[in-house]
Design a protein around this motif. Sequence first.
Motif, PDB file in Angstrom:
ATOM      1  N   PRO A 183       0.808  -1.229   0.000  1.00  9.56           N
ATOM      2  CA  PRO A 183       0.000   0.000   0.000  1.00  9.56           C
ATOM      3  C   PRO A 183       0.835   1.270   0.000  1.00  9.56           C
ATOM      4  O   PRO A 183       0.407   2.301  -0.527  1.00  9.56           O
ATOM      5  N   ASN A 184       2.047   1.199   0.583  1.00  9.38           N
ATOM      6  CA  ASN A 184       2.905   2.386   0.597  1.00  9.38           C
ATOM      7  C   ASN A 184       3.414   2.721  -0.812  1.00  9.38           C
ATOM      8  O   ASN A 184       3.510   3.892  -1.186  1.00  9.38           O
ATOM      9  N   TYR A 185       3.717   1.693  -1.603  1.00  9.60           N
ATOM     10  CA  TYR A 185       4.138   1.944  -2.980  1.00  9.60           C
ATOM     11  C   TYR A 185       2.969   2.456  -3.821  1.00  9.60           C
ATOM     12  O   TYR A 185       3.142   3.337  -4.668  1.00  9.60           O
ATOM     13  N   PHE A 186       1.783   1.889  -3.606  1.00  7.42           N
ATOM     14  CA  PHE A 186       0.596   2.406  -4.288  1.00  7.42           C
ATOM     15  C   PHE A 186       0.418   3.883  -3.969  1.00  7.42           C
ATOM     16  O   PHE A 186       0.117   4.690  -4.851  1.00  7.42           O
ATOM     17  N   GLY A 187       0.618   4.252  -2.696  1.00  6.13           N
ATOM     18  CA  GLY A 187       0.470   5.638  -2.284  1.00  6.13           C
ATOM     19  C   GLY A 187       1.454   6.557  -2.976  1.00  6.13           C
ATOM     20  O   GLY A 187       1.091   7.642  -3.435  1.00  6.13           O
ATOM     21  N   GLU A 188       2.706   6.122  -3.083  1.00  2.00           N
ATOM     22  CA  GLU A 188       3.706   6.971  -3.737  1.00  2.00           C
ATOM     23  C   GLU A 188       3.376   7.183  -5.208  1.00  2.00           C
ATOM     24  O   GLU A 188       3.485   8.295  -5.734  1.00  2.00           O
ATOM     25  N   ILE A 189       2.972   6.126  -5.875  1.00  2.43           N
ATOM     26  CA  ILE A 189       2.604   6.242  -7.283  1.00  2.43           C
ATOM     27  C   ILE A 189       1.420   7.195  -7.455  1.00  2.43           C
ATOM     28  O   ILE A 189       1.422   8.067  -8.335  1.00  2.43           O
ATOM     29  N   ALA A 190       0.409   7.047  -6.593  1.00  2.00           N
ATOM     30  CA  ALA A 190      -0.774   7.903  -6.683  1.00  2.00           C
ATOM     31  C   ALA A 190      -0.415   9.369  -6.454  1.00  2.00           C
ATOM     32  O   ALA A 190      -0.950  10.261  -7.138  1.00  2.00           O
ATOM     33  N   MET A 191       0.488   9.639  -5.510  1.00  2.00           N
ATOM     34  CA  MET A 191       0.878  11.027  -5.242  1.00  2.00           C
ATOM     35  C   MET A 191       1.530  11.672  -6.449  1.00  2.00           C
ATOM     36  O   MET A 191       1.237  12.822  -6.799  1.00  2.00           O
ATOM     37  N   ILE A 215       8.421   6.650 -12.021  1.00  2.00           N
ATOM     38  CA  ILE A 215       8.321   6.125 -10.659  1.00  2.00           C
ATOM     39  C   ILE A 215       7.415   4.908 -10.630  1.00  2.00           C
ATOM     40  O   ILE A 215       7.641   3.957  -9.866  1.00  2.00           O
ATOM     41  N   THR A 216       6.379   4.885 -11.480  1.00  2.00           N
ATOM     42  CA  THR A 216       5.492   3.723 -11.560  1.00  2.00           C
ATOM     43  C   THR A 216       6.251   2.496 -12.050  1.00  2.00           C
ATOM     44  O   THR A 216       6.168   1.412 -11.457  1.00  2.00           O
ATOM     45  N   LEU A 217       7.006   2.663 -13.131  1.00  2.00           N
ATOM     46  CA  LEU A 217       7.773   1.542 -13.682  1.00  2.00           C
ATOM     47  C   LEU A 217       8.827   1.053 -12.691  1.00  2.00           C
ATOM     48  O   LEU A 217       9.038  -0.160 -12.547  1.00  2.00           O
ATOM     49  N   LEU A 218       9.490   1.984 -12.005  1.00  2.00           N
ATOM     50  CA  LEU A 218      10.520   1.601 -11.037  1.00  2.00           C
ATOM     51  C   LEU A 218       9.936   0.782  -9.892  1.00  2.00           C
ATOM     52  O   LEU A 218      10.471  -0.267  -9.532  1.00  2.00           O
ATOM     53  N   LEU A 219       8.843   1.266  -9.320  1.00  2.00           N
ATOM     54  CA  LEU A 219       8.272   0.589  -8.155  1.00  2.00           C
ATOM     55  C   LEU A 219       7.592  -0.724  -8.511  1.00  2.00           C
ATOM     56  O   LEU A 219       7.626  -1.676  -7.729  1.00  2.00           O
ATOM     57  N   VAL A 220       6.994  -0.791  -9.683  1.00  2.00           N
ATOM     58  CA  VAL A 220       6.262  -1.995 -10.065  1.00  2.00           C
ATOM     59  C   VAL A 220       7.172  -3.073 -10.645  1.00  2.00           C
ATOM     60  O   VAL A 220       6.968  -4.270 -10.392  1.00  2.00           O
ATOM     61  N   SER A 223      12.754  -1.702  -8.568  1.00  2.00           N
ATOM     62  CA  SER A 223      13.346  -1.612  -7.227  1.00  2.00           C
ATOM     63  C   SER A 223      12.350  -1.732  -6.089  1.00  2.00           C
ATOM     64  O   SER A 223      12.757  -1.817  -4.935  1.00  2.00           O
ATOM     65  N   GLY A 224      11.064  -1.709  -6.380  1.00  2.00           N
ATOM     66  CA  GLY A 224      10.083  -1.733  -5.306  1.00  2.00           C
ATOM     67  C   GLY A 224       9.505  -3.107  -5.066  1.00  2.00           C
ATOM     68  O   GLY A 224      10.036  -3.923  -4.309  1.00  2.00           O
ATOM     69  N   VAL A 225       8.401  -3.386  -5.731  1.00  2.00           N
ATOM     70  CA  VAL A 225       7.675  -4.640  -5.541  1.00  2.00           C
ATOM     71  C   VAL A 225       8.551  -5.873  -5.799  1.00  2.00           C
ATOM     72  O   VAL A 225       8.591  -6.784  -4.960  1.00  2.00           O
ATOM     73  N   MET A 227      11.775  -6.548  -5.587  1.00  2.00           N
ATOM     74  CA  MET A 227      12.811  -6.818  -4.594  1.00  2.00           C
ATOM     75  C   MET A 227      12.215  -7.344  -3.290  1.00  2.00           C
ATOM     76  O   MET A 227      12.749  -8.271  -2.672  1.00  2.00           O
ATOM     77  N   LEU A 228      11.098  -6.764  -2.854  1.00  3.64           N
ATOM     78  CA  LEU A 228      10.479  -7.215  -1.616  1.00  3.64           C
ATOM     79  C   LEU A 228       9.770  -8.552  -1.794  1.00  3.64           C
ATOM     80  O   LEU A 228       9.799  -9.394  -0.891  1.00  3.64           O
ATOM     81  N   GLU A 229       9.159  -8.774  -2.945  1.00  2.96           N
ATOM     82  CA  GLU A 229       8.522 -10.069  -3.194  1.00  2.96           C
ATOM     83  C   GLU A 229       9.570 -11.182  -3.223  1.00  2.96           C
ATOM     84  O   GLU A 229       9.337 -12.280  -2.714  1.00  2.96           O
ATOM     85  N   LYS A 230      10.712 -10.895  -3.812  1.00  2.00           N
ATOM     86  CA  LYS A 230      11.795 -11.880  -3.874  1.00  2.00           C
ATOM     87  C   LYS A 230      12.299 -12.237  -2.483  1.00  2.00           C
ATOM     88  O   LYS A 230      12.682 -13.378  -2.222  1.00  2.00           O
ATOM     89  N   ARG A 231      12.280 -11.269  -1.583  1.00  2.00           N
ATOM     90  CA  ARG A 231      12.765 -11.498  -0.224  1.00  2.00           C
ATOM     91  C   ARG A 231      11.930 -12.553   0.511  1.00  2.00           C
ATOM     92  O   ARG A 231      12.421 -13.233   1.403  1.00  2.00           O
ATOM     93  N   TYR A 232      10.663 -12.695   0.126  1.00  2.00           N
ATOM     94  CA  TYR A 232       9.766 -13.618   0.821  1.00  2.00           C
ATOM     95  C   TYR A 232       9.585 -14.947   0.086  1.00  2.00           C
ATOM     96  O   TYR A 232       8.701 -15.729   0.440  1.00  2.00           O
TER      97      TYR A 232
END
Length: 256
Positions: A183-191, A215-220, A223-225, A227-232
């Motif tokens: 949700p935090n990445y969604f928020g940044e993109i929306a802003m 910023i949308t392409l980067l986070l989606v 570097s955003g989604v 990297m964190l999905e890979k961590r789990y």
Amino acid sequence: MAGVLLQIGLLIWVYATLWFIISLVARRNDVADIAWGLGYVVVCAYLFQTQVKASVPLLVYTLVGIWALRLSTHIFLRNRGKGEDFRYRQWREEWGETFYWRSYLQVYLLQGFLLWVVALPIVVGGISAAQEWTICTYLGILLWGIGFFFQAVGDYQLTQFVKTRKHKEEVLQTGLWKYSRHPNYFGEIAMWWGIFVIVLPIPSAWLGMIGPLTITLLLVFVSGVPMLEKRYVGNAEYAEYQKRTSVLVPWWPKAG
């Protein structure tokens, strides 16, 4: 506009180099995350000092400043008293003897370039001297407000969860995190799209679109989604969470 963009590019280069020096003194590269938000404050301050102080750009500076200061403060408090973030620590180990020059090029100068690109709607607004508010102004403020809510509240909920979780593999699945895995990445993109909508009536607005798109392409995708999905990967609880919950855009979770 070309002259202003060049001047801001030089300013960001000096800014990025300064933070690289700070990282050497602090012996941690994750200070780059704090520098990210504050860099936009520097851009807004420069435009405020050099351009006409009109209503629309002042609104843009204010919204960007609120986002940037909150984000940088959050990251500073999150990292305080802890070791270097796992992403930067991994790069430190992988880069070995090339660590210093690769840090400067691949962390600080690359981040500075991306900052310059993402800040394009701020520049479009800053040089416009636009005074009149339109329907786009109000729609942009609304979209920015929705984004700010999701990022700020999402970050707060995650911070509180980390303090009370029973083990490191436990997954946050309540609050905003029930409806979006990020949700935090969604928020940044929306802003950022909100900022773009505010400057949409300005003739050169098409150039500003590059910022939120980047910023949308980067986070989606970068570097955003990812990297964190890979961590789990390998976390059974997170695998079940993935099946139920939207990856980015908030939506009701799937049954079961």
